[in-house]
Design a protein around this motif. Sequence first.
Motif, PDB file in Angstrom:
ATOM      1  N   SER A 119      -2.740   1.125  -1.667  1.00 51.36           N
ATOM      2  CA  SER A 119      -3.218   1.516  -0.340  1.00 51.36           C
ATOM      3  C   SER A 119      -3.668   0.301   0.462  1.00 51.36           C
ATOM      4  CB  SER A 119      -4.349   2.532  -0.444  1.00 51.36           C
ATOM      5  OG  SER A 119      -5.433   2.001  -1.149  1.00 51.36           O
ATOM      6  N   ARG A 120      -4.199  -0.704  -0.206  1.00 52.60           N
ATOM      7  CA  ARG A 120      -4.561  -1.945   0.484  1.00 52.60           C
ATOM      8  C   ARG A 120      -3.319  -2.651   1.016  1.00 52.60           C
ATOM      9  NH1 ARG A 120      -9.199  -4.372  -3.564  1.00 52.60           N
ATOM     10  NH2 ARG A 120     -10.710  -2.747  -3.102  1.00 52.60           N
ATOM     11  N   ILE A 121      -2.291  -2.734   0.194  1.00 51.72           N
ATOM     12  CA  ILE A 121      -1.039  -3.378   0.616  1.00 51.72           C
ATOM     13  C   ILE A 121      -0.423  -2.609   1.776  1.00 51.72           C
ATOM     14  CG2 ILE A 121       1.327  -3.895  -0.091  1.00 51.72           C
ATOM     15  CD1 ILE A 121       0.170  -4.540  -2.883  1.00 51.72           C
ATOM     16  N   PHE A 122      -0.440  -1.288   1.699  1.00 50.20           N
ATOM     17  CA  PHE A 122       0.103  -0.468   2.778  1.00 50.20           C
ATOM     18  C   PHE A 122      -0.665  -0.699   4.082  1.00 50.20           C
ATOM     19  CE2 PHE A 122       0.055   3.464   5.281  1.00 50.20           C
ATOM     20  CZ  PHE A 122       1.405   3.550   5.587  1.00 50.20           C
ATOM     21  N   GLY A 123      -1.978  -0.757   3.999  1.00 50.63           N
ATOM     22  CA  GLY A 123      -2.794  -0.991   5.195  1.00 50.63           C
ATOM     23  C   GLY A 123      -2.520  -2.349   5.813  1.00 50.63           C
ATOM     24  N   TRP A 138     -12.026  -3.632   7.253  1.00 51.48           N
ATOM     25  CA  TRP A 138     -12.809  -2.459   6.893  1.00 51.48           C
ATOM     26  C   TRP A 138     -11.996  -1.521   6.007  1.00 51.48           C
ATOM     27  CZ3 TRP A 138     -14.475   1.870  10.750  1.00 51.48           C
ATOM     28  CH2 TRP A 138     -15.543   2.596  10.214  1.00 51.48           C
ATOM     29  N   LEU A 139     -10.735  -1.323   6.337  1.00 51.77           N
ATOM     30  CA  LEU A 139      -9.883  -0.442   5.539  1.00 51.77           C
ATOM     31  C   LEU A 139      -9.623  -1.006   4.145  1.00 51.77           C
ATOM     32  CD1 LEU A 139      -7.254   0.624   8.226  1.00 51.77           C
ATOM     33  CD2 LEU A 139      -9.029   2.052   7.204  1.00 51.77           C
ATOM     34  N   VAL A 140      -9.425  -2.318   4.056  1.00 48.76           N
ATOM     35  CA  VAL A 140      -9.160  -2.935   2.752  1.00 48.76           C
ATOM     36  C   VAL A 140     -10.375  -2.806   1.838  1.00 48.76           C
ATOM     37  CG1 VAL A 140      -8.773  -5.165   1.611  1.00 48.76           C
ATOM     38  CG2 VAL A 140      -7.344  -4.491   3.526  1.00 48.76           C
ATOM     39  N   VAL A 141     -11.552  -3.007   2.389  1.00 52.68           N
ATOM     40  CA  VAL A 141     -12.776  -2.902   1.579  1.00 52.68           C
ATOM     41  C   VAL A 141     -13.022  -1.469   1.134  1.00 52.68           C
ATOM     42  CG1 VAL A 141     -15.291  -3.138   1.678  1.00 52.68           C
ATOM     43  CG2 VAL A 141     -13.843  -4.947   2.568  1.00 52.68           C
ATOM     44  N   SER A 142     -12.678  -0.509   1.974  1.00 57.15           N
ATOM     45  CA  SER A 142     -12.942   0.886   1.622  1.00 57.15           C
ATOM     46  C   SER A 142     -11.864   1.500   0.746  1.00 57.15           C
ATOM     47  CB  SER A 142     -13.107   1.715   2.892  1.00 57.15           C
ATOM     48  OG  SER A 142     -11.900   1.753   3.618  1.00 57.15           O
ATOM     49  N   SER A 143     -10.749   0.820   0.551  1.00 56.08           N
ATOM     50  CA  SER A 143      -9.670   1.347  -0.292  1.00 56.08           C
ATOM     51  C   SER A 143      -9.959   1.065  -1.760  1.00 56.08           C
ATOM     52  CB  SER A 143      -8.338   0.708   0.074  1.00 56.08           C
ATOM     53  OG  SER A 143      -8.042   0.902   1.415  1.00 56.08           O
ATOM     54  N   ASN A 144      -9.589   2.006  -2.601  1.00 58.01           N
ATOM     55  CA  ASN A 144      -9.797   1.834  -4.034  1.00 58.01           C
ATOM     56  C   ASN A 144      -8.563   1.295  -4.740  1.00 58.01           C
ATOM     57  OD1 ASN A 144     -12.454   2.729  -3.966  1.00 58.01           O
ATOM     58  ND2 ASN A 144     -11.841   4.865  -4.191  1.00 58.01           N
ATOM     59  N   GLU A 145      -7.403   1.675  -4.264  1.00 58.51           N
ATOM     60  CA  GLU A 145      -6.164   1.305  -4.946  1.00 58.51           C
ATOM     61  C   GLU A 145      -5.495   0.125  -4.259  1.00 58.51           C
ATOM     62  OE1 GLU A 145      -3.566   4.597  -5.415  1.00 58.51           O
ATOM     63  OE2 GLU A 145      -5.182   5.962  -5.940  1.00 58.51           O
ATOM     64  N   THR A 146      -4.840  -0.699  -5.068  1.00 54.65           N
ATOM     65  CA  THR A 146      -4.132  -1.860  -4.551  1.00 54.65           C
ATOM     66  C   THR A 146      -2.987  -1.448  -3.642  1.00 54.65           C
ATOM     67  OG1 THR A 146      -4.695  -3.071  -6.557  1.00 54.65           O
ATOM     68  CG2 THR A 146      -2.937  -3.976  -5.205  1.00 54.65           C
TER      69      THR A 146
END
Length: 129
Positions: free
Chosen positions: A56-60, A46-54
């Motif tokens: 922030s996805r990597i951090f999550g 859910w967090l990866v889909v809602s993130s806009n930046e790469t």
Amino acid sequence: MWERKGLGVIAKESISEIAQQVIHRSPSIIFGSVVLAGWLMALLSWLVVSSNETSSRIFGICMIATTIGFAGLHHSTVGNIEVLAGLIFINDISESTYTIFHSTALFGNAFGGVIFVAPLKYRSCAANL
């Protein structure tokens, strides 16, 4: 049965220790652990889909994976690799032990992901309609 040979990269004793560490708990403890890990992984999707930046996805991804690893939570994918290696290379783990562990891990991950995160996703989507 056939003779089990490996590449000699990891000692069989190490495989045995890792596999025994994963399955030495009771099925109810394993189920609770995989429910929590399933919840975290579903939350991660859910967090990866809602993130806009790469970034922030990597951090999550790193944050959730590190939490699961450091907390020692069981997960169907990682646990499957560890227990399957124990089943293949050592004689301490039976096929029934592997089946019980893997089915507990699969049902727990599904339960944690579906029961805890699906209502949140539904509510989020319903609010946008």
